[in-house]
Structure formats: structure tokens, C-alpha cells
Design a protein around this motif. Structure first.
Motif, PDB file in Angstrom:
ATOM      1  N   MET A  70       0.881  -1.111  -0.275  1.00 14.67           N
ATOM      2  CA  MET A  70       0.201   0.172   0.349  1.00 14.67           C
ATOM      3  C   MET A  70       0.992   1.153   0.112  1.00 14.67           C
ATOM      4  SD  MET A  70      -3.043   0.592  -0.160  1.00 14.67           S
ATOM      5  CE  MET A  70      -4.762   1.124   0.500  1.00 14.67           C
ATOM      6  N   GLN A  71       1.873   0.921   0.998  1.00 18.75           N
ATOM      7  CA  GLN A  71       3.270   2.735   0.822  1.00 18.75           C
ATOM      8  C   GLN A  71       3.445   2.346  -0.430  1.00 18.75           C
ATOM      9  OE1 GLN A  71       5.911   1.831   3.776  1.00 18.75           O
ATOM     10  NE2 GLN A  71       6.384   3.783   4.238  1.00 18.75           N
ATOM     11  N   ASP A  72       3.927   1.764  -1.111  1.00 15.89           N
ATOM     12  CA  ASP A  72       4.520   1.992  -2.674  1.00 15.89           C
ATOM     13  C   ASP A  72       3.548   2.450  -3.816  1.00 15.89           C
ATOM     14  OD1 ASP A  72       6.828   0.513  -1.457  1.00 15.89           O
ATOM     15  OD2 ASP A  72       5.480  -1.494  -2.099  1.00 15.89           O
ATOM     16  N   ILE A  73       2.362   2.459  -3.129  1.00 19.15           N
ATOM     17  CA  ILE A  73       1.671   3.428  -4.484  1.00 19.15           C
ATOM     18  C   ILE A  73       1.429   4.430  -3.944  1.00 19.15           C
ATOM     19  CG2 ILE A  73      -1.251   2.873  -4.710  1.00 19.15           C
ATOM     20  CD1 ILE A  73      -2.220   0.435  -4.636  1.00 19.15           C
ATOM     21  N   SER A  74       1.318   4.811  -2.770  1.00 18.56           N
ATOM     22  CA  SER A  74       1.415   6.425  -2.516  1.00 18.56           C
ATOM     23  C   SER A  74       2.471   6.540  -2.938  1.00 18.56           C
ATOM     24  CB  SER A  74       0.724   6.343  -1.134  1.00 18.56           C
ATOM     25  OG  SER A  74       2.384   6.114  -0.334  1.00 18.56           O
ATOM     26  N   ILE A  75       4.245   6.121  -2.812  1.00 19.26           N
ATOM     27  CA  ILE A  75       5.303   6.682  -3.548  1.00 19.26           C
ATOM     28  C   ILE A  75       4.890   7.353  -5.526  1.00 19.26           C
ATOM     29  CG2 ILE A  75       7.647   5.942  -3.710  1.00 19.26           C
ATOM     30  CD1 ILE A  75       7.098   5.415  -1.090  1.00 19.26           C
ATOM     31  N   ILE A  76       4.259   6.306  -5.726  1.00 22.10           N
ATOM     32  CA  ILE A  76       3.895   6.120  -7.118  1.00 22.10           C
ATOM     33  C   ILE A  76       3.084   7.646  -7.566  1.00 22.10           C
ATOM     34  CG2 ILE A  76       3.097   5.234  -9.171  1.00 22.10           C
ATOM     35  CD1 ILE A  76       3.911   2.416  -8.281  1.00 22.10           C
ATOM     36  N   GLY A  77       2.077   7.671  -6.326  1.00 20.47           N
ATOM     37  CA  GLY A  77       1.001   8.508  -6.284  1.00 20.47           C
ATOM     38  C   GLY A  77       1.843   9.626  -6.795  1.00 20.47           C
ATOM     39  N   ILE A  78       2.510  10.123  -5.078  1.00 17.63           N
ATOM     40  CA  ILE A  78       3.215  10.900  -5.405  1.00 17.63           C
ATOM     41  C   ILE A  78       4.620  11.908  -6.257  1.00 17.63           C
ATOM     42  CG2 ILE A  78       5.642  12.394  -3.685  1.00 17.63           C
ATOM     43  CD1 ILE A  78       3.788  10.982  -1.388  1.00 17.63           C
ATOM     44  N   ILE A  79       5.215  10.624  -6.454  1.00 23.06           N
ATOM     45  CA  ILE A  79       5.692  11.003  -8.360  1.00 23.06           C
ATOM     46  C   ILE A  79       5.438  10.826  -8.912  1.00 23.06           C
ATOM     47  CG2 ILE A  79       7.918   9.958  -9.340  1.00 23.06           C
ATOM     48  CD1 ILE A  79       8.750   8.162  -7.287  1.00 23.06           C
ATOM     49  N   VAL A  80       4.591  10.526  -8.836  1.00 20.97           N
ATOM     50  CA  VAL A  80       3.181  11.191 -10.753  1.00 20.97           C
ATOM     51  C   VAL A  80       2.673  12.543 -10.272  1.00 20.97           C
ATOM     52  CG1 VAL A  80       1.067  10.952 -12.181  1.00 20.97           C
ATOM     53  CG2 VAL A  80       2.815   8.317 -11.567  1.00 20.97           C
ATOM     54  N   THR A  81       2.275  13.027  -9.446  1.00 21.17           N
ATOM     55  CA  THR A  81       1.619  14.235  -9.672  1.00 21.17           C
ATOM     56  C   THR A  81       3.145  15.290  -9.124  1.00 21.17           C
ATOM     57  OG1 THR A  81       0.310  12.854  -7.397  1.00 21.17           O
ATOM     58  CG2 THR A  81       0.754  15.969  -7.527  1.00 21.17           C
ATOM     59  N   VAL A  82       4.327  15.193  -8.734  1.00 20.94           N
ATOM     60  CA  VAL A  82       4.536  15.969  -8.826  1.00 20.94           C
ATOM     61  C   VAL A  82       5.658  16.332 -10.536  1.00 20.94           C
ATOM     62  CG1 VAL A  82       7.864  16.586  -8.011  1.00 20.94           C
ATOM     63  CG2 VAL A  82       6.164  15.862  -6.889  1.00 20.94           C
ATOM     64  N   VAL A  83       5.867  15.339 -10.893  1.00 24.18           N
ATOM     65  CA  VAL A  83       5.874  14.788 -12.578  1.00 24.18           C
ATOM     66  C   VAL A  83       4.806  15.897 -12.713  1.00 24.18           C
ATOM     67  CG1 VAL A  83       6.651  14.128 -14.461  1.00 24.18           C
ATOM     68  CG2 VAL A  83       7.435  13.052 -12.737  1.00 24.18           C
ATOM     69  N   VAL A  84       3.997  15.827 -12.790  1.00 23.36           N
ATOM     70  CA  VAL A  84       2.896  16.163 -13.913  1.00 23.36           C
ATOM     71  C   VAL A  84       2.236  17.630 -13.334  1.00 23.36           C
ATOM     72  CG1 VAL A  84      -0.048  16.886 -13.776  1.00 23.36           C
ATOM     73  CG2 VAL A  84       0.662  14.734 -14.067  1.00 23.36           C
ATOM     74  N   LEU A  85       3.497  18.634 -12.081  1.00 21.25           N
ATOM     75  CA  LEU A  85       2.868  19.145 -11.977  1.00 21.25           C
ATOM     76  C   LEU A  85       4.717  20.447 -12.404  1.00 21.25           C
ATOM     77  CD1 LEU A  85       2.589  19.153  -8.082  1.00 21.25           C
ATOM     78  CD2 LEU A  85       1.222  20.367  -9.479  1.00 21.25           C
ATOM     79  N   VAL A  86       5.716  19.240 -12.130  1.00 15.75           N
ATOM     80  CA  VAL A  86       6.953  20.395 -13.153  1.00 15.75           C
ATOM     81  C   VAL A  86       6.591  20.570 -14.798  1.00 15.75           C
ATOM     82  CG1 VAL A  86       8.935  19.282 -13.678  1.00 15.75           C
ATOM     83  CG2 VAL A  86       8.787  19.425 -11.707  1.00 15.75           C
ATOM     84  N   ILE A  87       5.944  19.883 -15.009  1.00 11.85           N
ATOM     85  CA  ILE A  87       5.300  19.400 -16.470  1.00 11.85           C
ATOM     86  C   ILE A  87       4.236  20.919 -16.711  1.00 11.85           C
ATOM     87  CG2 ILE A  87       3.968  18.999 -19.021  1.00 11.85           C
ATOM     88  CD1 ILE A  87       5.034  15.910 -18.203  1.00 11.85           C
ATOM     89  N   LEU A  88       3.856  20.889 -15.826  1.00 11.78           N
ATOM     90  CA  LEU A  88       2.659  22.801 -16.114  1.00 11.78           C
ATOM     91  C   LEU A  88       3.441  23.254 -15.574  1.00 11.78           C
ATOM     92  CD1 LEU A  88      -0.687  20.967 -14.223  1.00 11.78           C
ATOM     93  CD2 LEU A  88      -0.505  21.306 -16.529  1.00 11.78           C
ATOM     94  N   LEU A  89       3.984  23.378 -14.731  1.00  4.93           N
ATOM     95  CA  LEU A  89       5.493  24.671 -14.101  1.00  4.93           C
ATOM     96  C   LEU A  89       5.969  25.772 -15.763  1.00  4.93           C
ATOM     97  CD1 LEU A  89       6.189  27.033 -12.414  1.00  4.93           C
ATOM     98  CD2 LEU A  89       8.254  25.259 -11.825  1.00  4.93           C
ATOM     99  N   PHE A  90       6.559  23.860 -16.118  1.00  2.17           N
ATOM    100  CA  PHE A  90       7.110  24.593 -17.510  1.00  2.17           C
ATOM    101  C   PHE A  90       6.505  24.949 -18.901  1.00  2.17           C
ATOM    102  CE2 PHE A  90      10.745  21.496 -16.442  1.00  2.17           C
ATOM    103  CZ  PHE A  90      12.289  22.804 -16.147  1.00  2.17           C
ATOM    104  N   MET A  91       5.196  24.481 -19.274  1.00  2.00           N
ATOM    105  CA  MET A  91       4.406  25.315 -19.766  1.00  2.00           C
ATOM    106  C   MET A  91       3.950  26.800 -19.441  1.00  2.00           C
ATOM    107  SD  MET A  91       2.037  21.832 -20.634  1.00  2.00           S
ATOM    108  CE  MET A  91       0.987  22.700 -22.140  1.00  2.00           C
ATOM    109  N   ALA A  92       3.850  26.689 -17.438  1.00  2.00           N
ATOM    110  CA  ALA A  92       3.158  27.931 -17.536  1.00  2.00           C
ATOM    111  C   ALA A  92       4.436  29.033 -17.675  1.00  2.00           C
ATOM    112  CB  ALA A  92       2.987  28.024 -16.350  1.00  2.00           C
ATOM    113  N   ILE A  93       5.378  29.035 -17.828  1.00  2.00           N
ATOM    114  CA  ILE A  93       6.414  29.384 -18.123  1.00  2.00           C
ATOM    115  C   ILE A  93       6.815  29.879 -19.686  1.00  2.00           C
ATOM    116  CG2 ILE A  93       9.020  29.726 -17.894  1.00  2.00           C
ATOM    117  CD1 ILE A  93       8.868  28.713 -15.153  1.00  2.00           C
ATOM    118  N   GLY A  94       6.458  28.995 -20.083  1.00  2.00           N
ATOM    119  CA  GLY A  94       7.212  29.003 -21.390  1.00  2.00           C
ATOM    120  C   GLY A  94       6.288  29.705 -22.396  1.00  2.00           C
TER     121      GLY A  94
END
Length: 63
Positions: A1-25
Motif C-alpha cells: 500500500m505504501q508503494d502505491i502512495s509513493i508512485i502517486g506522489i512521484i506522478v503528481t510531482v512530474v505532472v506539476l513540473v510539466i505544467l510549470l514548464f508550460m506556464a513559464i514557456g
């Protein structure tokens, strides 16, 4: 169960970084001005009176 939450956090961070790059660009040129976006591609992109997205750190914006 803990592995699923870590994967969810990693996916969320990656999506936020992509959105940040799009907003900057995000670039919006007024109708009376042209922006030239050049960089990695051999052909430059000219933006007149519309919006475009440039790749931060790889593209240069010339107004």
C-alpha cells in the motif's frame, strides 16, 4: 500500500513540473508585435497576434 502512495506522489510531482514548464514557456504576442522563437529546431517559429509555447532553457524568444 505504501508503494502505491509513493508512485502517486512521484506522478503528481512530474505532472506539476510539466505544467510549470508550460506556464513559464507560454508566450502571447499582441497583434502589432512579432515574437520569433528559435532554439533546438533549425526553423524558427514566428508568432504574430496569437499565443504559443516555447521550451524553457532550449528556446530563445526574440521580440
Amino acid at each position: 500500500m505504501q508503494d502505491i502512495s509513493i508512485i502517486g506522489i512521484i506522478v503528481t510531482v512530474v505532472v506539476l513540473v510539466i505544467l510549470l514548464f508550460m506556464a513559464i514557456g507560454y508566450v502571447k504576442a499582441p497583434p502589432d508585435m512579432a515574437y520569433i522563437i528559435s532554439g533546438v529546431k533549425k526553423k524558427s517559429k514566428v508568432v504574430i497576434g496569437k499565443a504559443s509555447i516555447r521550451i524553457p532553457f532550449l528556446s530563445v524568444l526574440i521580440s
